[in-house]
Design a protein around this motif. Structure first.
Motif, short mmCIF file in Angstrom:
data_model
loop_
_atom_site.label_atom_id
_atom_site.label_comp_id
_atom_site.label_asym_id
_atom_site.label_seq_id
_atom_site.Cartn_x
_atom_site.Cartn_y
_atom_site.Cartn_z
N LYS A 3 17.79 -18.46 -38.48
CA LYS A 3 19.06 -19.15 -38.24
C LYS A 3 19.72 -18.59 -37.00
CE LYS A 3 21.53 -16.36 -41.61
NZ LYS A 3 22.28 -16.38 -42.85
N VAL A 4 20.51 -19.46 -36.40
CA VAL A 4 21.27 -19.08 -35.22
C VAL A 4 22.71 -19.54 -35.46
CG1 VAL A 4 20.69 -21.20 -33.95
CG2 VAL A 4 21.41 -19.18 -32.71
N ARG A 5 23.64 -18.70 -35.05
CA ARG A 5 25.05 -19.04 -35.16
C ARG A 5 25.60 -19.17 -33.74
NH1 ARG A 5 26.27 -14.36 -39.47
NH2 ARG A 5 25.34 -15.37 -41.28
N ILE A 6 26.32 -20.26 -33.53
CA ILE A 6 26.90 -20.49 -32.22
C ILE A 6 28.40 -20.71 -32.41
CG2 ILE A 6 26.90 -21.95 -30.16
CD1 ILE A 6 24.02 -22.81 -30.96
N GLU A 7 29.19 -19.94 -31.68
CA GLU A 7 30.64 -20.11 -31.77
C GLU A 7 31.01 -21.48 -31.21
OE1 GLU A 7 32.46 -16.84 -29.75
OE2 GLU A 7 31.87 -15.41 -31.31
N VAL A 28 25.02 -34.05 -36.93
CA VAL A 28 24.08 -35.11 -37.34
C VAL A 28 22.82 -35.06 -36.48
CG1 VAL A 28 23.74 -37.61 -37.42
CG2 VAL A 28 25.82 -36.61 -38.37
N LEU A 29 22.99 -34.94 -35.17
CA LEU A 29 21.83 -34.87 -34.27
C LEU A 29 20.93 -33.70 -34.63
CD1 LEU A 29 23.41 -35.64 -30.78
CD2 LEU A 29 21.77 -37.06 -32.03
N LEU A 30 21.53 -32.55 -34.87
CA LEU A 30 20.74 -31.37 -35.25
C LEU A 30 20.03 -31.58 -36.58
CD1 LEU A 30 23.25 -28.63 -34.16
CD2 LEU A 30 20.91 -28.82 -33.34
N GLY A 31 20.74 -32.16 -37.54
CA GLY A 31 20.17 -32.36 -38.87
C GLY A 31 18.99 -33.30 -38.89
N ILE A 36 14.56 -28.44 -38.20
CA ILE A 36 15.88 -27.93 -38.56
C ILE A 36 16.14 -28.30 -40.02
CG2 ILE A 36 18.36 -28.08 -38.15
CD1 ILE A 36 17.75 -28.44 -35.19
N ALA A 37 16.33 -27.28 -40.84
CA ALA A 37 16.47 -27.48 -42.28
C ALA A 37 17.91 -27.66 -42.73
CB ALA A 37 15.84 -26.31 -43.03
N LYS A 38 18.85 -27.00 -42.05
CA LYS A 38 20.23 -27.03 -42.52
C LYS A 38 21.17 -26.75 -41.34
CE LYS A 38 23.21 -24.75 -45.94
NZ LYS A 38 23.28 -23.71 -46.96
N ILE A 51 22.82 -22.87 -37.80
CA ILE A 51 21.66 -23.76 -37.78
C ILE A 51 20.45 -23.01 -38.32
CG2 ILE A 51 20.23 -25.22 -36.32
CD1 ILE A 51 22.66 -24.90 -34.23
N HIS A 52 19.88 -23.50 -39.40
CA HIS A 52 18.69 -22.92 -40.00
C HIS A 52 17.49 -23.73 -39.49
CE1 HIS A 52 21.01 -20.81 -43.31
NE2 HIS A 52 21.91 -21.58 -42.73
N TYR A 53 16.53 -23.04 -38.88
CA TYR A 53 15.42 -23.75 -38.26
C TYR A 53 14.10 -23.01 -38.49
CZ TYR A 53 15.53 -20.27 -34.55
OH TYR A 53 15.48 -19.09 -33.85
N ASN A 54 13.01 -23.77 -38.36
CA ASN A 54 11.67 -23.22 -38.48
C ASN A 54 11.12 -23.00 -37.08
OD1 ASN A 54 8.91 -22.80 -38.72
ND2 ASN A 54 8.71 -24.16 -40.47
#
Length: 70
Positions: A3-7, A28-31, A36-38, A51-54
């Motif tokens: 996961k990555v966190r962006i301010e 929505v675009l990211l989802g 991208i899982a979450k 953003i949770h991603y593989n």
């Protein structure tokens, strides 16, 4: 899964409300992106998008690139 966190001020400096349509559009675009899982908001100061991603399916660079589109 990583996961990555962006301010939010980094990707939407003009954001004044977490209900902003630009923020919803980015989420929505990211989802919809493969790998991208979450996607959710993280209560912090400042507010962050998490953003949770593989990483086997999508690179961190691509995730950040999508998040910064607005």
């Amino acid at each position: 899964m990583k996961k990555v966190r962006i301010e939010l001020p980094v990707i939407l400096p003009q954001l004044t409300d977490e209900r902003d349509l630009c923020l919803k559009r980015i989420m929505v675009l990211l989802g919809k992106e493969k790998g991208i899982a979450k996607v959710h908001l993280r209560e912090s100061d400042p507010l962050e998008i998490c953003i949770h991603y593989n990483p086997d399916q999508i690179s961190l660079v691509k995730v950040k690139q999508i998040a910064k589109q607005n």
